[in-house]
Enzyme design. Structure first.
Site, PDB file in Angstrom:
ATOM      1  N   TYR A 191       0.864  -1.180   0.000  1.00 44.28           N
ATOM      2  CA  TYR A 191       0.000   0.000   0.000  1.00 44.28           C
ATOM      3  C   TYR A 191       0.900   1.229   0.000  1.00 44.28           C
ATOM      4  O   TYR A 191       1.753   1.401   0.880  1.00 44.28           O
ATOM      5  CB  TYR A 191      -0.904  -0.019   1.232  1.00 44.28           C
ATOM      6  CG  TYR A 191      -2.040   0.984   1.211  1.00 44.28           C
ATOM      7  CD1 TYR A 191      -3.176   0.738   0.456  1.00 44.28           C
ATOM      8  CD2 TYR A 191      -1.974   2.150   1.952  1.00 44.28           C
ATOM      9  CE1 TYR A 191      -4.240   1.646   0.449  1.00 44.28           C
ATOM     10  CE2 TYR A 191      -3.022   3.062   1.958  1.00 44.28           C
ATOM     11  CZ  TYR A 191      -4.154   2.802   1.195  1.00 44.28           C
ATOM     12  OH  TYR A 191      -5.183   3.708   1.184  1.00 44.28           O
ATOM     13  N   LYS A 192       0.713   2.093  -0.983  1.00 46.04           N
ATOM     14  CA  LYS A 192       1.525   3.306  -1.146  1.00 46.04           C
ATOM     15  C   LYS A 192       0.644   4.491  -0.771  1.00 46.04           C
ATOM     16  O   LYS A 192      -0.413   4.719  -1.381  1.00 46.04           O
ATOM     17  CB  LYS A 192       1.998   3.410  -2.594  1.00 46.04           C
ATOM     18  CG  LYS A 192       2.863   4.628  -2.895  1.00 46.04           C
ATOM     19  CD  LYS A 192       3.213   4.682  -4.388  1.00 46.04           C
ATOM     20  CE  LYS A 192       4.033   5.924  -4.708  1.00 46.04           C
ATOM     21  NZ  LYS A 192       4.221   6.102  -6.176  1.00 46.04           N
ATOM     22  N   VAL A 193       1.089   5.300   0.201  1.00 52.33           N
ATOM     23  CA  VAL A 193       0.188   6.264   0.813  1.00 52.33           C
ATOM     24  C   VAL A 193       0.836   7.642   0.920  1.00 52.33           C
ATOM     25  O   VAL A 193       2.055   7.769   1.040  1.00 52.33           O
ATOM     26  CB  VAL A 193      -0.247   5.751   2.209  1.00 52.33           C
ATOM     27  CG1 VAL A 193       0.943   5.663   3.154  1.00 52.33           C
ATOM     28  CG2 VAL A 193      -1.355   6.587   2.819  1.00 52.33           C
TER      29      VAL A 193
END
Length: 293
Positions: A191-193
């Site tokens: 997950y890239k946030v």
């Protein structure tokens, strides 16, 4: 088929230190803003390959789009780093932000050559609007498609204020957390946030915001540099890692001030390489290894 793991795009420490070079029309706009005018496609390709050459094998992974030189970058890097290919089709007016995304049918076609590709990435523009459920379904299709092709899935939601949403009701950091609660349980490989508070403000407030975000994310996560001032990014990464992030996947924070310069190779070597090396040292010592997420 062997199930892929994040080892393919990670450092020996278990941290992730990845370079993003998948900007398309936004990169063309950056050249214009730097005084180069509206450059042609080959200028974009040449810049991407210069970044790949200077930074690609120093990081644990390199992200690029298929439209501007991915095959040349793949040959240049030759398996010496994790290779990530953007699988998003962007709706974007020249000079404007990305408004919506869909799956890139070319990348996900059964006959598209994914040799040497370790992961696919999908950008999703998240808003509090009537398309939220459709975006969940989009993310699910992407994660399933990556798994079917035997590669990792990197999901990148970027939150935006919806048309008609009152400024008084908009809190970007709260929206980042809301999107994480909605999308990270779908279990992408990574997950890239966005960094809470745009990576700015008092260190204690940023740490609290990152701790709060960490509780809302299921699975391993990394931060991106979009929206974070260049001089704030290193400390933002360190704070996010202290809260449980496994590293970063960043572009602009590494090379944005090299765009449009006369000697790109030299500027990358003198400016961008030290930035990346400092970030790598930081995540190797402070990031939560992805195996523990």
């Amino acid at each position: 088929m062997t199930t892929p793991t994040l080892t393919a795009i990670a450092r020996p420490s278990g941290a992730l230190a990845m370079v993003a070079m998948d900007q398309r029309e936004s990169l063309r706009t950056m050249f214009a803003d730097a005084g180069s005018g509206r450059v042609g496609d080959q200028v974009l390709v040449d810049f991407k390959l210069a970044v790949a050459d200077a930074l690609g094998t120093r990081g644990s992974g390199f992200l690029i789009d298929r439209q501007f030189g991915h095959d040349h970058a793949r040959d240049l890097l030759d398996g010496r780093t994790g290779f990530i290919l953007a699988a998003d089709a962007l709706t974007q007016e020249p000079g404007g932000p990305v408004e919506e995304t869909e799956l890139d049918d070319v990348v996900l076609a059964p006959d598209f050559d994914l040799t040497g590709v370790d992961a696919l990435k999908l950008l999703i523009i998240w808003r509090r609007d009537g398309k939220r459920e459709a975006r969940v379904r989009l993310a699910e299709r992407f994660i399933a498609a990556a798994a079917e092709r035997g590669v990792l899935s990197v999901l990148e939601p970027v939150v935006r204020q919806a048309p008609g949403e009152l400024d008084a009701d908009w809190d970007q950091t709260a929206a980042i957390r809301e999107a994480a609660r909605e999308l990270s349980p779908l279990r992408p490989s990574l997950y890239k946030v966005q960094v809470p508070l745009a990576g700015a403000g008092e260190p204690a407030a940023l740490r609290t915001a990152c701790d709060d975000l960490a509780r809302d994310i299921t699975g391993p996560w990394v931060v991106l540099s979009q929206g974070v001032a260049l001089h704030d990014f290193h400390d933002a990464v360190a704070t996010a890692c202290a809260a449980g992030a496994s590293g970063f996947l960043a572009g602009r924070a590494l090379w944005s001030d090299v765009v449009g310069t006369d000697d790109v190779a030299t500027r990358l070597r003198e400016v961008s390489v030290p930035r990346l090396e400092r970030l790598i040292e930081t995540v190797d010592t402070t990031a939560r290894p992805w195996t523990e997420a």
